[in-house]
Design a protein around this motif. Structure first.
Motif, PDB file in Angstrom:
ATOM      1  N   LEU A  42       0.844  -1.196   0.000  1.00 24.55           N
ATOM      2  CA  LEU A  42       0.000   0.000   0.000  1.00 24.55           C
ATOM      3  C   LEU A  42       0.879   1.246   0.000  1.00 24.55           C
ATOM      4  O   LEU A  42       2.102   1.168   0.073  1.00 24.55           O
ATOM      5  CB  LEU A  42      -0.939  -0.026   1.200  1.00 24.55           C
ATOM      6  CG  LEU A  42      -1.894  -1.227   1.256  1.00 24.55           C
ATOM      7  CD1 LEU A  42      -2.729  -1.190   2.538  1.00 24.55           C
ATOM      8  CD2 LEU A  42      -2.798  -1.278   0.034  1.00 24.55           C
ATOM      9  N   TRP A  43       0.226   2.405  -0.061  1.00 22.28           N
ATOM     10  CA  TRP A  43       0.952   3.669  -0.219  1.00 22.28           C
ATOM     11  C   TRP A  43       0.943   4.474   1.077  1.00 22.28           C
ATOM     12  O   TRP A  43       0.007   4.374   1.883  1.00 22.28           O
ATOM     13  CB  TRP A  43       0.321   4.479  -1.341  1.00 22.28           C
ATOM     14  CG  TRP A  43       0.522   3.851  -2.692  1.00 22.28           C
ATOM     15  CD1 TRP A  43      -0.212   2.829  -3.234  1.00 22.28           C
ATOM     16  CD2 TRP A  43       1.523   4.176  -3.658  1.00 22.28           C
ATOM     17  NE1 TRP A  43       0.268   2.499  -4.478  1.00 22.28           N
ATOM     18  CE2 TRP A  43       1.330   3.312  -4.773  1.00 22.28           C
ATOM     19  CE3 TRP A  43       2.550   5.108  -3.701  1.00 22.28           C
ATOM     20  CZ2 TRP A  43       2.140   3.364  -5.901  1.00 22.28           C
ATOM     21  CZ3 TRP A  43       3.356   5.164  -4.830  1.00 22.28           C
ATOM     22  CH2 TRP A  43       3.162   4.302  -5.917  1.00 22.28           C
ATOM     23  N   TYR A  91      -2.500   4.403  15.967  1.00 19.39           N
ATOM     24  CA  TYR A  91      -2.151   2.993  16.138  1.00 19.39           C
ATOM     25  C   TYR A  91      -1.906   2.375  14.770  1.00 19.39           C
ATOM     26  O   TYR A  91      -2.595   2.676  13.795  1.00 19.39           O
ATOM     27  CB  TYR A  91      -3.293   2.255  16.841  1.00 19.39           C
ATOM     28  CG  TYR A  91      -3.165   0.749  16.799  1.00 19.39           C
ATOM     29  CD1 TYR A  91      -2.451   0.067  17.787  1.00 19.39           C
ATOM     30  CD2 TYR A  91      -3.767   0.007  15.781  1.00 19.39           C
ATOM     31  CE1 TYR A  91      -2.352  -1.320  17.761  1.00 19.39           C
ATOM     32  CE2 TYR A  91      -3.664  -1.376  15.746  1.00 19.39           C
ATOM     33  CZ  TYR A  91      -2.951  -2.029  16.737  1.00 19.39           C
ATOM     34  OH  TYR A  91      -2.854  -3.397  16.697  1.00 19.39           O
ATOM     35  N   HIS A  92      -0.914   1.481  14.695  1.00 21.58           N
ATOM     36  CA  HIS A  92      -0.692   0.727  13.459  1.00 21.58           C
ATOM     37  C   HIS A  92      -0.151  -0.646  13.807  1.00 21.58           C
ATOM     38  O   HIS A  92       0.713  -0.787  14.679  1.00 21.58           O
ATOM     39  CB  HIS A  92       0.293   1.452  12.544  1.00 21.58           C
ATOM     40  CG  HIS A  92       0.527   0.747  11.241  1.00 21.58           C
ATOM     41  ND1 HIS A  92      -0.479   0.512  10.327  1.00 21.58           N
ATOM     42  CD2 HIS A  92       1.654   0.205  10.705  1.00 21.58           C
ATOM     43  CE1 HIS A  92       0.011  -0.122   9.281  1.00 21.58           C
ATOM     44  NE2 HIS A  92       1.295  -0.329   9.485  1.00 21.58           N
ATOM     45  N   ARG A  93      -0.681  -1.636  13.107  1.00 19.09           N
ATOM     46  CA  ARG A  93      -0.188  -3.016  13.250  1.00 19.09           C
ATOM     47  C   ARG A  93       0.435  -3.417  11.922  1.00 19.09           C
ATOM     48  O   ARG A  93      -0.238  -3.452  10.889  1.00 19.09           O
ATOM     49  CB  ARG A  93      -1.318  -3.970  13.621  1.00 19.09           C
ATOM     50  CG  ARG A  93      -0.847  -5.397  13.927  1.00 19.09           C
ATOM     51  CD  ARG A  93      -2.038  -6.263  14.345  1.00 19.09           C
ATOM     52  NE  ARG A  93      -1.606  -7.574  14.816  1.00 19.09           N
ATOM     53  CZ  ARG A  93      -1.400  -8.628  14.027  1.00 19.09           C
ATOM     54  NH1 ARG A  93      -1.587  -8.510  12.716  1.00 19.09           N
ATOM     55  NH2 ARG A  93      -1.027  -9.785  14.541  1.00 19.09           N
ATOM     56  N   ASN A 142      -2.100   3.001   3.680  1.00 17.06           N
ATOM     57  CA  ASN A 142      -1.964   1.819   4.528  1.00 17.06           C
ATOM     58  C   ASN A 142      -2.311   2.044   5.991  1.00 17.06           C
ATOM     59  O   ASN A 142      -2.332   1.082   6.744  1.00 17.06           O
ATOM     60  CB  ASN A 142      -0.548   1.242   4.411  1.00 17.06           C
ATOM     61  CG  ASN A 142       0.443   1.894   5.354  1.00 17.06           C
ATOM     62  OD1 ASN A 142       0.375   3.093   5.614  1.00 17.06           O
ATOM     63  ND2 ASN A 142       1.362   1.104   5.879  1.00 17.06           N
ATOM     64  N   SER A 143      -2.546   3.275   6.430  1.00 15.50           N
ATOM     65  CA  SER A 143      -2.829   3.461   7.855  1.00 15.50           C
ATOM     66  C   SER A 143      -3.400   4.846   8.093  1.00 15.50           C
ATOM     67  O   SER A 143      -3.345   5.727   7.223  1.00 15.50           O
ATOM     68  CB  SER A 143      -1.550   3.291   8.693  1.00 15.50           C
ATOM     69  OG  SER A 143      -0.681   4.390   8.485  1.00 15.50           O
ATOM     70  N   ASN A 144      -3.923   5.047   9.288  1.00 16.39           N
ATOM     71  CA  ASN A 144      -4.396   6.379   9.676  1.00 16.39           C
ATOM     72  C   ASN A 144      -3.266   7.392   9.715  1.00 16.39           C
ATOM     73  O   ASN A 144      -3.502   8.595   9.551  1.00 16.39           O
ATOM     74  CB  ASN A 144      -5.074   6.323  11.043  1.00 16.39           C
ATOM     75  CG  ASN A 144      -6.445   5.680  10.985  1.00 16.39           C
ATOM     76  OD1 ASN A 144      -7.084   5.638   9.940  1.00 16.39           O
ATOM     77  ND2 ASN A 144      -6.897   5.154  12.120  1.00 16.39           N
ATOM     78  N   ILE A 145      -2.055   6.931   9.985  1.00 19.23           N
ATOM     79  CA  ILE A 145      -0.905   7.836   9.998  1.00 19.23           C
ATOM     80  C   ILE A 145      -0.856   8.600   8.684  1.00 19.23           C
ATOM     81  O   ILE A 145      -0.660   9.824   8.656  1.00 19.23           O
ATOM     82  CB  ILE A 145       0.393   7.030  10.215  1.00 19.23           C
ATOM     83  CG1 ILE A 145       0.396   6.389  11.612  1.00 19.23           C
ATOM     84  CG2 ILE A 145       1.623   7.916  10.012  1.00 19.23           C
ATOM     85  CD1 ILE A 145       1.460   5.325  11.789  1.00 19.23           C
ATOM     86  N   PRO A 166     -10.851   2.062  11.697  1.00 19.02           N
ATOM     87  CA  PRO A 166     -11.094   1.758  13.115  1.00 19.02           C
ATOM     88  C   PRO A 166      -9.803   1.326  13.793  1.00 19.02           C
ATOM     89  O   PRO A 166      -8.917   0.728  13.177  1.00 19.02           O
ATOM     90  CB  PRO A 166     -12.102   0.609  13.064  1.00 19.02           C
ATOM     91  CG  PRO A 166     -11.942   0.008  11.702  1.00 19.02           C
ATOM     92  CD  PRO A 166     -11.538   1.125  10.789  1.00 19.02           C
ATOM     93  N   VAL A 167      -9.709   1.638  15.083  1.00 20.13           N
ATOM     94  CA  VAL A 167      -8.526   1.274  15.861  1.00 20.13           C
ATOM     95  C   VAL A 167      -8.974   0.625  17.167  1.00 20.13           C
ATOM     96  O   VAL A 167     -10.093   0.863  17.642  1.00 20.13           O
ATOM     97  CB  VAL A 167      -7.645   2.508  16.172  1.00 20.13           C
ATOM     98  CG1 VAL A 167      -7.087   3.105  14.898  1.00 20.13           C
ATOM     99  CG2 VAL A 167      -8.429   3.560  16.951  1.00 20.13           C
ATOM    100  N   PRO A 168      -8.131  -0.194  17.767  1.00 17.61           N
ATOM    101  CA  PRO A 168      -8.485  -0.803  19.059  1.00 17.61           C
ATOM    102  C   PRO A 168      -8.474   0.228  20.172  1.00 17.61           C
ATOM    103  O   PRO A 168      -7.900   1.315  20.032  1.00 17.61           O
ATOM    104  CB  PRO A 168      -7.397  -1.855  19.256  1.00 17.61           C
ATOM    105  CG  PRO A 168      -6.225  -1.337  18.486  1.00 17.61           C
ATOM    106  CD  PRO A 168      -6.803  -0.633  17.292  1.00 17.61           C
ATOM    107  N   ASP A 169      -9.115  -0.115  21.273  1.00 17.59           N
ATOM    108  CA  ASP A 169      -9.044   0.747  22.449  1.00 17.59           C
ATOM    109  C   ASP A 169      -7.599   0.848  22.927  1.00 17.59           C
ATOM    110  O   ASP A 169      -6.845  -0.130  22.894  1.00 17.59           O
ATOM    111  CB  ASP A 169      -9.909   0.187  23.582  1.00 17.59           C
ATOM    112  CG  ASP A 169     -11.394   0.233  23.250  1.00 17.59           C
ATOM    113  OD1 ASP A 169     -11.789   1.072  22.412  1.00 17.59           O
ATOM    114  OD2 ASP A 169     -12.140  -0.585  23.818  1.00 17.59           O
TER     115      ASP A 169
END
Length: 335
Positions: A42-43, A91-93, A142-145, A166-169
């Protein structure tokens, strides 16, 4: 091996606070330079994690060279209102299972579109491709970042924000830095956090006598995973003084080798801290006896000697208040 990789070897894949910089590069048409990532295809924006001793600007230039082979002389921090990165949405996984909460700063620069023809990413495999994209025609991110960074640029030209994933608590507040320290020993660790300027009606500054760090300090402390820098400032202000603020104004972001601090017991931290000015302070000054051993109010001309302040970060922050009375600074992150 990078700083974060070294920590991963001892910490595993559980969430870490990662201090990083985003590098937003635009061309003469306003298009943004994005990187197709090697880990998920992803970008995303250019950038990466700081290494101990680096400033955000130093890291921005290094990451740009590594990921594109390009240089951009006019990279500069965005104003703090646009530039600060922190909070549960960051958050990123990663595909390998490693989890982070990013804390850091966005920087911005410009290059002509033709510069991309000379791009030569390093051989790490981190960059699969580079391309210019219009802000209203972006590729899969690829992420909210990356989504939030694009939203900063989109807002400037009147485009609506991209929806966030969406992100975890966020984990419950504990003592992340202490838990990490128990795994890694006294080696330098990034300590992202916040400090707060509190003044009374006479214009005097509140300083605290800190038991652990020694010397006089401002209210403040380290950030927990998933916590925003402003939330950290509010929590630490209340925990250490019993005071609350209606509004916290971000003034300056401090990072780099000059703000390294060695505790009396030998642990070393690289401070990455936002200085806030508290407005509308309420409550009764109440000190936690196990952490704070005293408090006093100081006029600008009657501050403690520099040697009695708790390290170079606090010395710089108190000097900022003394010399500029906490006025906002637009582009401070290189200091």
């Amino acid at each position: 091996m990078s700083y974060l990789s070294e920590l991963r070897a001892l910490w595993g894949s559980a969430p870490l606070v990662s201090v990083g910089v985003s590098v937003l590069i635009q061309d003469e048409q306003g298009r943004v330079l994005l990187q197709q990532r090697g880990d998920d295809g992803l970008w995303g924006v250019l950038g990466g994690g700081l290494e101990p001793g680096e400033t955000f600007l130093e890291a921005a230039h290094r990451e740009l060279r590594e990921e594109t082979g390009l240089t951009c002389p006019n990279i500069a921090p965005l104003p703090l209102e646009e530039g600060l990165v922190s909070g549960p949405e960051f958050y990123h996984r990663y595909p390998n299972g490693h989890e982070i909460y990013l804390v850091g700063l966005r920087t911005h620069g410009t290059l002509p579109a033709a510069a991309l023809a000379g791009a030569q990413p390093d051989d790490s495999g981190e960059t699969l491709a580079l391309a210019w994209f219009a802000l209203d025609d972006l590729p899969p991110l690829n992420s909210n970042i990356n989504r939030v960074s694009m939203n900063v640029l989109r807002a400037r030209v009147g485009l609506p924000p991209l929806p966030l994933l969406p992100v975890p608590d966020a984990p419950p507040v504990g003592n992340h830095l202490l838990a990490l320290r128990r795994r890694v020993g006294p080696r330098p660790l990034f300590a992202p956090g916040a400090n707060v300027l509190v003044t009374d009606e006479a214009g005097q500054l509140l300083l605290l006598r800190h038991g652990g760090a020694g010397g006089w300090t401002l209210p403040g402390g380290s950030l927990e995973p998933g916590e925003s820098l402003a939330e950290c400032a509010r929590r630490e202000l209340f925990e250490e003084t019993g005071l609350e603020a209606d509004h916290l104004e971000p003034l300056r972001l401090y990072a780099g080798a000059k703000y390294r601090f060695t505790y009396p017991h030998g642990d070393v931290i690289d401070n990455v801290s936002v200085l806030y000015r508290a407005h509308g302070v309420t409550g009764r000054l109440t000190l936690p006896p196990d952490e704070i051993h005293g408090a006093a109010w100081f006029a600008p001309g009657n501050l403690p000697p520099e040697a009695d302040l708790s390290g170079p970060l606090l010395q710089a922050m108190v000097a900022q208040w003394r010399d500029g009375e906490g006025r906002s600074v637009a582009a401070p992150a290189s200091s």
